[in-house]
Design a protein around this motif. Structure first.
Motif, PDB file in Angstrom:
ATOM      1  N   PHE A   1      42.738  41.406  53.010  1.00  0.00           N
ATOM      2  CA  PHE A   1      42.285  40.037  53.183  1.00  0.00           C
ATOM      3  C   PHE A   1      43.337  39.164  53.856  1.00  0.00           C
ATOM      4  O   PHE A   1      43.048  38.098  54.378  1.00  0.00           O
TER       5      PHE A   1
ATOM      6  N   HIS B   1      31.076  35.953  44.162  1.00  0.00           N
ATOM      7  CA  HIS B   1      31.733  37.045  43.440  1.00  0.00           C
ATOM      8  C   HIS B   1      32.848  37.691  44.265  1.00  0.00           C
ATOM      9  O   HIS B   1      33.950  37.901  43.769  1.00  0.00           O
ATOM     10  N   PHE B   2      32.594  37.962  45.525  1.00  0.00           N
ATOM     11  CA  PHE B   2      33.608  38.659  46.316  1.00  0.00           C
ATOM     12  C   PHE B   2      34.790  37.762  46.661  1.00  0.00           C
ATOM     13  O   PHE B   2      35.874  38.255  46.928  1.00  0.00           O
ATOM     14  N   GLY B   3      34.543  36.481  46.633  1.00  0.00           N
ATOM     15  CA  GLY B   3      35.683  35.575  46.752  1.00  0.00           C
ATOM     16  C   GLY B   3      36.678  35.858  45.643  1.00  0.00           C
ATOM     17  O   GLY B   3      37.864  36.064  45.889  1.00  0.00           O
ATOM     18  N   SER B   4      36.184  35.956  44.447  1.00  0.00           N
ATOM     19  CA  SER B   4      37.100  36.175  43.329  1.00  0.00           C
ATOM     20  C   SER B   4      37.720  37.564  43.394  1.00  0.00           C
ATOM     21  O   SER B   4      38.856  37.765  42.981  1.00  0.00           O
TER      22      SER B   4
ATOM     23  N   HIS C   1      38.460  39.241  46.240  1.00  0.00           N
ATOM     24  CA  HIS C   1      39.532  39.196  47.244  1.00  0.00           C
ATOM     25  C   HIS C   1      40.752  38.461  46.720  1.00  0.00           C
ATOM     26  O   HIS C   1      41.882  38.769  47.073  1.00  0.00           O
ATOM     27  N   HIS C   2      40.470  37.491  45.899  1.00  0.00           N
ATOM     28  CA  HIS C   2      41.544  36.651  45.377  1.00  0.00           C
ATOM     29  C   HIS C   2      42.413  37.396  44.365  1.00  0.00           C
ATOM     30  O   HIS C   2      43.548  36.982  44.088  1.00  0.00           O
TER      31      HIS C   2
ATOM     32  N   TRP D   1      46.714  36.854  42.246  1.00  0.00           N
ATOM     33  CA  TRP D   1      47.128  36.440  40.904  1.00  0.00           C
ATOM     34  C   TRP D   1      47.289  37.602  39.932  1.00  0.00           C
ATOM     35  O   TRP D   1      48.106  37.542  39.027  1.00  0.00           O
TER      36      TRP D   1
END
Lengths: 216, 216
Positions: free
Chosen positions: A129, A180-183, A185-186, A190
DNA sequence: GTCGGCAGACTAACCAGTCGGTATGTCGTT
DNA sequence: AACGACATACCGACTGGTTAGTCTGCCGAC
């Protein structure tokens, strides 16, 4: 231009099996894989543009000649890293989505599975990403097409549930997928291995959030 | 080392107001802002490492001398871009979170607000999540600290709702925050201005998903 | 005796940042 | 109201260093 590595199963290593116990650093693992491993680590640590080809070959215990023997370009190495992760996740999604189980169970498992495999390959995911946009336009297009295929399979699950009424259709399915995929990739920015939560625990929580958001 | 630009209100432009109608390209907007605008566009288009200082100054219609007069380094330019977005979002969150309204309303508005301001500054946001890691370590630390402050304010809202029972506490608040901000960071890789949904519509949907995921 | 697998020197380009210099404006003094 | 002293705003040539990719050729295996 085209990569010459990864012809078939990468574990086979094809003709590169002749790479023997050389004095140097590593082991008897074939050169192309040593290069991929070194590149993955360095790209994740320093970023693609800030990693020189020289660093990669030194970390792999070979020289530029070897790298350009197996890969067409630095770019190619990056492309292979993406391919590895994408193929893995696509294969698992296809398996899970085809199972005979209620949609909500299949979606929950699929949602948790990407999280686990992403965490298991956190370096790959991070590189994905952060550096996808430095691929050559054609390779970028290809990667995006594969990624889209993955998303569409996932979206189909959500739409199936929405049609049958087990999921709320308050939000369009494609937006839910991006949410969902945002989280996912993120995660690489973290999640730290060895943290408070195990990969499976994180996956269960994130899948739980998704499913709860979809409750009618 | 430290940037010399942006002393006080950037619109004031301080001594740079002497930048007069010069023959050249653009307009009469002060040089530091022309540089920031050019850098933002180029970084978003090509990435930080792939954008040369020469390109930036050419796009802004000045020379390197001007850039290094106002900014300590290329790195500084990046840092300023982050600062701009972070300050904006923090300010708005503080305002919303302090309002006298039920937690669920405040959280909904805060969740929707980041989405809208992120979309309104999509270039900044893209640069943020793609290039943050190429900042110098000290600046990176500073940015992370500011970001954490933001997240903590957001998390406090969720925890407040969980304590008072209006939100489910099935998922730890910090995970919920990461879940939501994952999707926010991800926006720049799928949202296209002029698409099917307006920024506000996207924001409402994403905030809706978050709130539904938190229903007890 | 030749061919894959690799070594390593080489090339041609770039690039961030520096530095001496100029033009223009401000301000205190006379 | 003229002058000198100093500051700001910028120009652009230059430096020292780095880089992806190429190419010639060695070497051991079959």
């Amino acid at each position: 231009m085209a990569t010459r590595a990864g012809e078939g199963d990468p574990v086979r290593g094809s003709g590169a099996r002749t790479a023997r116990v050389r004095s140097g650093d590593d082991t008897r693992v074939p050169v192309p894989q040593r290069l991929m491993a070194a590149a993955t680590r360095l790209f994740a640590e320093q970023g693609y543009d800030r990693t020189s080809v020289q660093e990669i070959v030194e970390a792999a215990g070979v020289t530029k000649g070897a790298l350009y023997h197996y890969f067409g370009s630095k770019d190619d190495l990056l492309h292979e890293i993406y391919g590895r992760l994408l193929r893995l996740q696509q294969e698992r999604l296809d398996l899970l989505a085809d199972r005979a189980a209620p949609v909500e169970e299949r979606l929950r498992q699929a949602a948790a599975d990407v999280v686990v495999t992403t965490i298991d390959n956190l370096d790959d995911a991070m590189i994905f990403f952060r550096s996808m946009h430095q691929l050559s336009p054609e390779k970028q297009k290809q990667v995006r097409a594969e990624r889209r295929r993955y998303h569409e399979r996932f979206r189909a699950l959500i739409e199936e549930g929405q049609r049958s009424g087990v999921f709320s259709d308050a939000t369009p399915a494609d937006l839910v997928v991006d949410y969902h995929f945002g989280s996912v990739h993120h995660l690489s920015s973290w999640y730290r291995p060895g943290g408070r939560l195990t990969p499976q625990a994180v996956a269960d929580h994130l899948a739980g959030l998704l499913l709860r958001a979809l409750r009618p």
